[in-house]
Design a protein around this motif. Structure first.
Motif, PDB file in Angstrom:
ATOM      1  N   CYS A 140      -7.002 -16.046  46.130  1.00 43.29           N
ATOM      2  CA  CYS A 140      -6.142 -16.100  47.317  1.00 43.29           C
ATOM      3  C   CYS A 140      -5.564 -17.501  47.499  1.00 43.29           C
ATOM      4  CB  CYS A 140      -6.924 -15.679  48.565  1.00 43.29           C
ATOM      5  SG  CYS A 140      -7.290 -13.923  48.612  1.00 43.29           S
ATOM      6  N   GLU A 141      -6.334 -18.532  47.141  1.00 43.06           N
ATOM      7  CA  GLU A 141      -5.809 -19.898  47.204  1.00 43.06           C
ATOM      8  C   GLU A 141      -4.622 -20.037  46.241  1.00 43.06           C
ATOM      9  OE1 GLU A 141      -6.916 -21.444  50.019  1.00 43.06           O
ATOM     10  OE2 GLU A 141      -7.699 -23.237  48.994  1.00 43.06           O
ATOM     11  N   GLU A 142      -4.788 -19.491  45.045  1.00 37.48           N
ATOM     12  CA  GLU A 142      -3.690 -19.553  44.064  1.00 37.48           C
ATOM     13  C   GLU A 142      -2.464 -18.803  44.563  1.00 37.48           C
ATOM     14  OE1 GLU A 142      -3.824 -19.050  39.655  1.00 37.48           O
ATOM     15  OE2 GLU A 142      -5.986 -18.920  40.019  1.00 37.48           O
ATOM     16  N   ALA A 143      -2.707 -17.622  45.129  1.00 35.82           N
ATOM     17  CA  ALA A 143      -1.592 -16.804  45.617  1.00 35.82           C
ATOM     18  C   ALA A 143      -0.848 -17.530  46.737  1.00 35.82           C
ATOM     19  CB  ALA A 143      -2.105 -15.443  46.092  1.00 35.82           C
ATOM     20  N   LEU A 144      -1.609 -18.198  47.630  1.00 43.19           N
ATOM     21  CA  LEU A 144      -0.954 -18.950  48.713  1.00 43.19           C
ATOM     22  C   LEU A 144      -0.097 -20.079  48.143  1.00 43.19           C
ATOM     23  CD1 LEU A 144      -3.277 -19.551  51.805  1.00 43.19           C
ATOM     24  CD2 LEU A 144      -1.249 -18.127  51.602  1.00 43.19           C
ATOM     25  N   ASP A 145      -0.632 -20.758  47.128  1.00 41.70           N
ATOM     26  CA  ASP A 145       0.153 -21.828  46.495  1.00 41.70           C
ATOM     27  C   ASP A 145       1.465 -21.276  45.947  1.00 41.70           C
ATOM     28  OD1 ASP A 145      -1.719 -23.730  47.067  1.00 41.70           O
ATOM     29  OD2 ASP A 145      -2.677 -23.701  45.085  1.00 41.70           O
ATOM     30  N   GLU A 146       1.373 -20.096  45.326  1.00 39.83           N
ATOM     31  CA  GLU A 146       2.593 -19.466  44.784  1.00 39.83           C
ATOM     32  C   GLU A 146       3.597 -19.165  45.904  1.00 39.83           C
ATOM     33  OE1 GLU A 146       1.461 -16.789  40.894  1.00 39.83           O
ATOM     34  OE2 GLU A 146       1.079 -15.911  42.828  1.00 39.83           O
ATOM     35  N   ALA A 147       3.071 -18.583  47.005  1.00 40.54           N
ATOM     36  CA  ALA A 147       3.954 -18.194  48.108  1.00 40.54           C
ATOM     37  C   ALA A 147       4.602 -19.425  48.744  1.00 40.54           C
ATOM     38  CB  ALA A 147       3.173 -17.396  49.150  1.00 40.54           C
ATOM     39  N   ARG A 148       3.826 -20.505  48.815  1.00 39.21           N
ATOM     40  CA  ARG A 148       4.340 -21.749  49.391  1.00 39.21           C
ATOM     41  C   ARG A 148       5.437 -22.312  48.495  1.00 39.21           C
ATOM     42  NH1 ARG A 148      -0.772 -23.981  50.323  1.00 39.21           N
ATOM     43  NH2 ARG A 148      -1.125 -22.886  52.282  1.00 39.21           N
ATOM     44  N   ALA A 149       5.157 -22.327  47.189  1.00 40.57           N
ATOM     45  CA  ALA A 149       6.128 -22.872  46.235  1.00 40.57           C
ATOM     46  C   ALA A 149       7.428 -22.060  46.250  1.00 40.57           C
ATOM     47  CB  ALA A 149       5.523 -22.889  44.832  1.00 40.57           C
ATOM     48  N   ILE A 153       6.229 -19.408  52.642  1.00 41.37           N
ATOM     49  CA  ILE A 153       5.384 -20.006  53.669  1.00 41.37           C
ATOM     50  C   ILE A 153       5.854 -21.447  53.822  1.00 41.37           C
ATOM     51  CG2 ILE A 153       3.027 -20.762  54.222  1.00 41.37           C
ATOM     52  CD1 ILE A 153       2.017 -18.507  52.456  1.00 41.37           C
ATOM     53  N   GLY A 154       5.827 -21.952  55.053  1.00 40.38           N
ATOM     54  CA  GLY A 154       6.233 -23.336  55.283  1.00 40.38           C
ATOM     55  C   GLY A 154       7.252 -23.393  56.408  1.00 40.38           C
ATOM     56  N   SER A 155       7.997 -24.500  56.446  1.00 40.73           N
ATOM     57  CA  SER A 155       8.947 -24.600  57.554  1.00 40.73           C
ATOM     58  C   SER A 155      10.295 -24.012  57.129  1.00 40.73           C
ATOM     59  CB  SER A 155       9.092 -26.054  58.004  1.00 40.73           C
ATOM     60  OG  SER A 155       9.481 -26.841  56.921  1.00 40.73           O
ATOM     61  N   HIS A 156      10.947 -23.410  58.071  1.00 41.23           N
ATOM     62  CA  HIS A 156      12.262 -22.778  57.859  1.00 41.23           C
ATOM     63  C   HIS A 156      12.253 -21.872  56.636  1.00 41.23           C
ATOM     64  CE1 HIS A 156      14.029 -25.080  61.100  1.00 41.23           C
ATOM     65  NE2 HIS A 156      13.307 -26.099  60.649  1.00 41.23           N
ATOM     66  N   ILE A 157      11.456 -20.819  56.745  1.00 44.17           N
ATOM     67  CA  ILE A 157      11.289 -19.899  55.624  1.00 44.17           C
ATOM     68  C   ILE A 157      12.632 -19.276  55.238  1.00 44.17           C
ATOM     69  CG2 ILE A 157      10.166 -17.753  54.901  1.00 44.17           C
ATOM     70  CD1 ILE A 157       7.811 -18.584  56.759  1.00 44.17           C
ATOM     71  N   MET A 158      12.990 -19.418  53.989  1.00 43.64           N
ATOM     72  CA  MET A 158      14.253 -18.918  53.444  1.00 43.64           C
ATOM     73  C   MET A 158      15.455 -19.320  54.314  1.00 43.64           C
ATOM     74  SD  MET A 158      12.780 -15.180  52.475  1.00 43.64           S
ATOM     75  CE  MET A 158      14.408 -14.526  52.276  1.00 43.64           C
ATOM     76  N   GLY A 159      15.422 -20.569  54.761  1.00 40.12           N
ATOM     77  CA  GLY A 159      16.551 -21.096  55.513  1.00 40.12           C
ATOM     78  C   GLY A 159      16.696 -20.553  56.926  1.00 40.12           C
ATOM     79  N   SER A 160      15.694 -19.800  57.379  1.00 36.61           N
ATOM     80  CA  SER A 160      15.779 -19.247  58.735  1.00 36.61           C
ATOM     81  C   SER A 160      15.190 -20.242  59.743  1.00 36.61           C
ATOM     82  CB  SER A 160      14.976 -17.946  58.808  1.00 36.61           C
ATOM     83  OG  SER A 160      13.592 -18.242  58.756  1.00 36.61           O
ATOM     84  N   GLY A 161      15.158 -19.854  60.986  1.00 34.36           N
ATOM     85  CA  GLY A 161      14.559 -20.698  62.010  1.00 34.36           C
ATOM     86  C   GLY A 161      13.061 -20.474  62.123  1.00 34.36           C
ATOM     87  N   PHE A 162      12.513 -19.642  61.258  1.00 33.01           N
ATOM     88  CA  PHE A 162      11.111 -19.243  61.374  1.00 33.01           C
ATOM     89  C   PHE A 162      10.229 -20.060  60.426  1.00 33.01           C
ATOM     90  CE2 PHE A 162       7.852 -16.125  59.678  1.00 33.01           C
ATOM     91  CZ  PHE A 162       6.960 -16.299  60.724  1.00 33.01           C
ATOM     92  N   SER A 163       9.182 -20.679  61.005  1.00 33.65           N
ATOM     93  CA  SER A 163       8.244 -21.472  60.213  1.00 33.65           C
ATOM     94  C   SER A 163       6.842 -20.925  60.392  1.00 33.65           C
ATOM     95  CB  SER A 163       8.266 -22.942  60.656  1.00 33.65           C
ATOM     96  OG  SER A 163       9.577 -23.449  60.561  1.00 33.65           O
ATOM     97  N   PHE A 164       6.077 -20.940  59.322  1.00 33.31           N
ATOM     98  CA  PHE A 164       4.721 -20.389  59.391  1.00 33.31           C
ATOM     99  C   PHE A 164       3.840 -21.026  58.324  1.00 33.31           C
ATOM    100  CE2 PHE A 164       1.801 -16.776  58.076  1.00 33.31           C
ATOM    101  CZ  PHE A 164       0.966 -16.862  59.178  1.00 33.31           C
ATOM    102  N   GLU A 165       2.660 -21.468  58.753  1.00 36.71           N
ATOM    103  CA  GLU A 165       1.673 -22.028  57.822  1.00 36.71           C
ATOM    104  C   GLU A 165       0.500 -21.070  57.713  1.00 36.71           C
ATOM    105  OE1 GLU A 165       1.635 -24.336  55.781  1.00 36.71           O
ATOM    106  OE2 GLU A 165       3.458 -25.416  56.340  1.00 36.71           O
ATOM    107  N   LEU A 166      -0.002 -20.898  56.511  1.00 36.06           N
ATOM    108  CA  LEU A 166      -1.094 -19.944  56.295  1.00 36.06           C
ATOM    109  C   LEU A 166      -2.153 -20.575  55.397  1.00 36.06           C
ATOM    110  CD1 LEU A 166      -2.270 -17.081  56.505  1.00 36.06           C
ATOM    111  CD2 LEU A 166      -0.664 -16.343  54.760  1.00 36.06           C
ATOM    112  N   PHE A 167      -3.437 -20.366  55.769  1.00 38.12           N
ATOM    113  CA  PHE A 167      -4.539 -20.949  54.999  1.00 38.12           C
ATOM    114  C   PHE A 167      -5.664 -19.935  54.823  1.00 38.12           C
ATOM    115  CE2 PHE A 167      -2.421 -24.247  57.449  1.00 38.12           C
ATOM    116  CZ  PHE A 167      -2.112 -25.171  56.465  1.00 38.12           C
TER     117      PHE A 167
END
Ligand SMILES: Cc1cc2nc3c(=O)[nH]c(=O)nc-3n(C[C@H](O)[C@H](O)[C@H](O)COP(=O)(O)O)c2cc1C
Ligand code: SF4
Ligand code: FES
Lengths: 430, 168
Positions: A140-149, A153-167
């Motif tokens: 799951c740690e690896e998968a999160l790294d992939e999603a972040r990269a 996941i992160g700030s302004h997801i796909m250029g939108s106004g929506f930001s989300f951090e997941l751990f």
């Protein structure tokens, strides 16, 4: 050619999984993250997504079966700090579906959490993972790294106004942390002891902020609902309970494993998928919804369909969907003794009825099993179980009491025999 | 033994997962990291973790004593936890339990005289389809542990131990 793992022909959550195709690129090739892209690219409002979840009639897969859409709508809309938490502390004996979802398809849960966060306006989420599945945590740690990269996941997801951090948060061996408020305590770095409710987590949750806790399987359904529509999901199940359900079949069957079925499928079909009772023996009893749900005798179970209402009518619960099968050679006293030890071991110790009561139950079961049962012990078991129920902070008290009451109700003779003859009624035993 | 630089670095990574000022949330991770390094948690280690996370030592002790996978006493080099809950029991964990005890000549919560193995009883590990399930040092899940599988695991762990010793 790839061999797909066989979870049954109804599978939508576990369809197309081979055990190796868990990475982001594989998930995307299966249509993954399309739901999230659709929401963000087409500017679908949170309320519209919530309406689809409600329409889907998705009910929580963690055990209680609470409607997910309604649960999400309890989150106060304007609170500045809110959390979404995934309950991956799968520890209910007999349940092993969340582990398979997470290790074979982790991105489905991640995408589900991102969408849940979008709907409820959460900027942060945690996935609380069962202590015993370290390798799954690492995946799951690896998968999160992939999603972040990939920018999901992160700030302004796909250029939108929506930001989300997941751990991911790794637990360390305490069944009670599956209970959502104990889980939150644990996530705060404390002993996992359940909190009084109310206030409910939607108002006072993680770090005192509004929080929604959902099960892994619940969250994994979310992208499918968004992608295919709430009506599509509801049609897979029943009017008040949409979708498929993963049943973890263990015990005396030829092929223990996870089987994904439409809600409402006859139990007999599931038993057949699992290869039938091991060694061609006869079915004796089934615990249909995890160790905390009441046991049912074979005759009742074979007539029952696998959905919330049917199992409730039969006198038990769908619970987590963990189906524990026992054949004719099993001693019900021994089976219950193992469960009673478990609940005694895992009580968090805060409430006297649960802490002391589970100890009494375990000690009485121990002496009956070891040929030292006394007249009146069965009545005492029932009274103690009765006195625990409804008198504790969390539902663990009931979880410990319900199996006891059902075992002595349905297999009274066997308990009596054990006390009188100081041995099992059946030849072989666990 | 003070926390090593590598351990501190790993704990820092865990702390970064939580909001500012919420480093207490990293206590479970910190204890796991420390235990992986030392094999158990001494009161000195608990104090070090408390200091590092700015927590009262008693709060760290509470956590360490609450969760079943932390050890407040020295353990064998390999802690073998066998699941003995009902689903595993129905699928052969009783056989595995007897075999482990006879082969290692120890009971539950005991350690072999050479300090190599400690045997523990565990509860459902959420993997009952692959029963009997055994967890080695809380991280390596070993499935379908029939006697031949157990033999193979013991041989493998002994080989790993002597290899590590040669490296040291
Ligand atoms: C003793 C106890 C153990 C529980 N264990 C789990 C668990 O392992 N996984 C889980 O998802 N829910 C578990 N629950 C239920 C949670 O408290 C909570 O209802 C659930 O995570 C909510 O998710 P859902 O609405 O998606 O079902 C447990 C409840 C109790 C009382
Ligand atoms: S019911 Fe049991 S597990 Fe739940 S809070 Fe009370 S003592 Fe703890
Ligand atoms: S009962 Fe052993 S893993 Fe579930």
């Amino acid at each position: 050619m790839r061999t797909f793992l066989d979870f049954g022909s109804d599978a939508v959550l576990l369809a197309g999984l081979t055990g190796d195709n868990w990475r982001l690129k594989d998930y995307v090739a299966r249509g993954g993250y399309e739901a999230l892209k659709k929401i963000l690219n087409e500017h679908i409002a949170p309320e519209e997504v919530l309406a689809e979840i409600k329409l889907s009639a998705l009910r929580g897969r963690g055990g209680a079966g609470f409607p997910t859409g309604m649960k999400w709508s309890f989150m106060p809309p304007n609170a500045p700090e809110k959390y979404v938490v995934c309950n991956a502390d799968e520890g209910e004996p007999g349940t092993f579906k969340d582990r398979d979802i997470l290790r074979f398809n982790p991105h489905a849960v991640i995408e589900g959490m991102i969408i849940a966060a979008y709907v409820m306006g959460c900027a942060r989420g945690y996935n609380y993972i069962h202590g015993e599945i370290w390798e799954v945590y690492e995946r799951c740690e690896e998968a999160l790294d992939e999603a972040r990269a990939a920018g999901f996941i992160g700030s302004h997801i796909m250029g939108s106004g929506f930001s989300f951090e997941l751990f991911n948060h790794h637990g360390f061996g305490a069944y009670i942390c599956g209970e959502e408020t104990a889980l939150l305590e644990s996530l705060e770095g404390k002993k996992g002891q359940s909190r009084y409710k109310p206030p409910f987590p939607a108002n006072v949750g993680l770090y005192g902020k509004p929080t929604t806790v959902n099960n892994v399987e619940t969250l994994a359904c979310v992208p499918l609902i968004v992608k295919n529509g709430g009506q599509w999901f509801q049609n897979l199940g029943q009017p008040n309970a949409g979708g498929t359900k993963i049943f973890s079949v263990s015990g005396d069957v030829e092929r223990p494993g996870n089987y994904e079925l439409r809600l409402g499928t006859p139990f007999a079909t599931l038993l057949e998928m699992a290869g039938g009772v091991r060694g061609g023996r006869r079915l004796k009893a089934v615990i249909p919804g995890g160790s905390s749900s009441p046991v049912l005798p074979a005759a009742i179970m074979m007539e029952t369909h696998l959905d919330y209402n049917s199992i409730a009518k039969a006198g038990s619960m769908l619970g987590s969907g963990a189906v524990i099968v026992m054949d004719e050679t099993r001693c019900m006293v021994r089976c219950l003794q193992r469960l009673s030890e478990f609940y005694h071991e895992e009580s968090c110790g805060q409430c006297t009825p649960c802490r002391e009561g589970t100890g009494w139950l375990a000690r009485i079961m121990h002496r009956i099993e070891h040929g030292e049962g006394r007249p009146g012990d069965i009545e005492m078991l029932d009274r103690i179980a009765h006195d625990i129920m409804g008198r504790t902070i969390c539902a663990m008290g009931d979880a410990a009491a319900l199996p006891v009451r059902s075992f002595i109700k349905h297999f009274h003779d066997e308990f009596e025999y054990h006390i009188k003859h100081r041995r099992c009624q059946v030849a072989d035993h666990v | 033994m003070p926390l090593s630089a590598a351990t501190r670095q790993k704990i820092d990574k865990a702390i970064a997962k939580y909001p500012a000022g919420r480093q207490q949330s990293a206590v479970m991770a910190a204890l796991t990291i420390a235990q992986t390094e030392h094999g158990w948690l001494s009161s000195e280690t608990l104090r070090e973790v408390a200091e590092y996370l700015n927590m009262p030592p008693v709060a760290v002790y509470e956590v360490a004593s609450f969760y079943s996978m932390y050890h407040l006493k020295p353990m064998g080099r390999y802690v073998l936890t066998l699941c003995t809950n009902l689903p595993c029991a129905l699928q052969g964990s009783d056989v595995a339990a007897r075999y482990l005890q006879e082969t290692l000549k120890i009971g539950w919560k005991e350690t072999t005289p050479d300090g190599m193995f400690t045997l523990l009883q565990g509860e459902c590990m959420g993997a009952c389809q692959e029963a009997p399930v055994l967890l080695a040092n809380h991280q390596r899940m070993c499935c379908k542990m029939t006697p031949p599988q157990i033999d193979a695991l013991l041989v493998q762990l002994r080989a790993e131990a002597s290899q590590e010793e040669r490296h040291e």
